[in-house]
Design a protein around this motif. Structure first.
Motif, PDB file in Angstrom:
ATOM      1  N   GLU A 137     -24.514 -47.622  -6.558  1.00 55.00           N
ATOM      2  CA  GLU A 137     -23.610 -48.288  -5.606  1.00 55.00           C
ATOM      3  C   GLU A 137     -24.320 -49.445  -4.908  1.00 55.00           C
ATOM      4  OE1 GLU A 137     -20.391 -47.836  -5.239  1.00 55.00           O
ATOM      5  OE2 GLU A 137     -20.502 -46.370  -6.873  1.00 55.00           O
ATOM      6  N   SER A 138     -25.580 -49.243  -4.558  1.00 50.40           N
ATOM      7  CA  SER A 138     -26.351 -50.305  -3.914  1.00 50.40           C
ATOM      8  C   SER A 138     -26.512 -51.503  -4.848  1.00 50.40           C
ATOM      9  CB  SER A 138     -27.717 -49.770  -3.493  1.00 50.40           C
ATOM     10  OG  SER A 138     -28.533 -50.799  -2.982  1.00 50.40           O
ATOM     11  N   LYS A 151     -26.868 -41.871  -7.646  1.00 46.52           N
ATOM     12  CA  LYS A 151     -25.513 -42.339  -7.349  1.00 46.52           C
ATOM     13  C   LYS A 151     -25.545 -43.433  -6.280  1.00 46.52           C
ATOM     14  CE  LYS A 151     -21.953 -39.747  -7.006  1.00 46.52           C
ATOM     15  NZ  LYS A 151     -20.967 -38.704  -6.616  1.00 46.52           N
ATOM     16  N   ARG A 171     -23.405 -53.566  -5.061  1.00 46.44           N
ATOM     17  CA  ARG A 171     -23.271 -54.430  -3.878  1.00 46.44           C
ATOM     18  C   ARG A 171     -24.235 -55.608  -3.960  1.00 46.44           C
ATOM     19  NH1 ARG A 171     -23.042 -49.317  -1.368  1.00 46.44           N
ATOM     20  NH2 ARG A 171     -25.234 -49.495  -0.704  1.00 46.44           N
ATOM     21  N   THR A 218     -18.193 -47.913 -13.738  1.00 47.01           N
ATOM     22  CA  THR A 218     -19.040 -48.781 -12.922  1.00 47.01           C
ATOM     23  C   THR A 218     -20.293 -49.212 -13.679  1.00 47.01           C
ATOM     24  OG1 THR A 218     -20.021 -46.818 -11.902  1.00 47.01           O
ATOM     25  CG2 THR A 218     -18.224 -47.896 -10.722  1.00 47.01           C
ATOM     26  N   ALA A 270     -21.381 -42.259 -13.960  1.00 49.50           N
ATOM     27  CA  ALA A 270     -21.084 -43.658 -13.650  1.00 49.50           C
ATOM     28  C   ALA A 270     -20.492 -44.375 -14.856  1.00 49.50           C
ATOM     29  CB  ALA A 270     -22.345 -44.366 -13.170  1.00 49.50           C
TER      30      ALA A 270
END
Length: 277
Positions: free
Chosen positions: A94-95, A90, A98, A135, A130
């Motif tokens: 997210e990384s 997870k 970014r 995402t 996800a």
């Protein structure tokens, strides 16, 4: 005039989205922006990155600089092996969002099966969630053998859209390919150019007959076999040349010559950890 009709995309069964059949690989290319810009300028719609490559930010910057709308380009990344496990995966997703500076990633893969069954399945659960959250649009695996994909089926999760493996005439991964085809899993191939190890009489015979480069013949072979090739080059000119694939066809006879080059596992020239436990 060629008689063999190549599609430009394939539909991923699990997500319903279209995957462009030709992609640019950016493995070990810390300065990949020039190659990405050349690819996007000359019609590529698919770039294959990974967290391990440490160039997600450069790919995102290149796409924005190119002026090509985000929704017209298919971007892949991969969860690195040390990031297996639910929470770590997870956080990795997210990384990556970014790093790219994107709202979504088109395809997120497990980079390999190199951990253990429990952590692999925890990571897969994170990828499934996800995808449900939007995402990530599609999910898949890389360097997975049949037994690793069967773990996913047996656990009751949705199956991968994609399995990306080392695949080229010398290492054709026939068992994995047959399994993926039977289960509606798209096969992507890395190292399609055999890292320029082209001193192969049968290959050179076909290239001479067609008046094409070995790289063009190898990528065209992959497309005609129904795979999704990811040729890598850091040279913008070669990026363009490698995509000049649609004005010729490899005959059935010459396809058989190239098919016969298979050496099984002995033909691998890269990582290829498909047999790990």
């Amino acid at each position: 005039m060629t008689n063999f009709t190549l599609k430009s995309t394939v539909q991923l069964r699990g997500s319903g989205i279209e995957l462009p059949l030709l992609g640019l690989g950016v493995y070990r290319n810390d300065d990949c922006k020039p190659a990405c810009l050349a690819a996007l300028k000359h019609g590529y719609k698919h770039i294959d990155s990974a967290r391990m490559y440490r160039n997600e930010a450069e790919v995102g910057d290149a796409l924005r600089e190119s002026g090509v709308p985000r929704e017209q380009v298919f971007i892949t990344s991969k969860v690195n092996n040390p990031e297996h496990g639910y929470q770590k995966t997870k956080a990795a997703i997210e990384s990556s969002l970014r790093n790219f500076n994107f709202e979504y990633i088109d395809l997120m893969l497990m980079h390999s099966a190199m951990s253990d069954k429990e952590r692999r399945l925890e990571s897969w659960r994170a990828l499934v969630e996800a995808k449900a959250a939007g995402t990530v649009r599609a999910i898949g695996v890389s360097n997975y053998g049949v037994k690793h994909i069967e773990e996913i089926r047996e656990a009751g999760y949705e199956m991968p859209d994609v399995n990306q493996v080392e695949l080229h005439p010398l290492c054709q991964q026939k068992h994995i390919v047959d399994y993926c085809i039977a289960n509606g899993i798209v096969v992507e191939d890395y190292c399609p150019l055999i890292r320029a190890q082209w001193n192969i009489p049968a290959l050179l015979k076909v290239t001479e007959k067609l008046g094409k480069t070995p790289a063009q013949v190898l990528v065209r072979w992959s497309l005609q076999r129904g795979f999704v090739p990811l040729p890598k080059s850091s040279d913008p000119d070669r990026v363009v040349t490698n995509a000049a694939l649609y004005d010729f066809e490899i005959s059935a006879e010459d396809m058989k010559l190239i098919d016969a080059l298979d050496r099984g596992k002995d033909g691998a020239i890269s990582w290829n950890p498909v047999d790990v436990d």
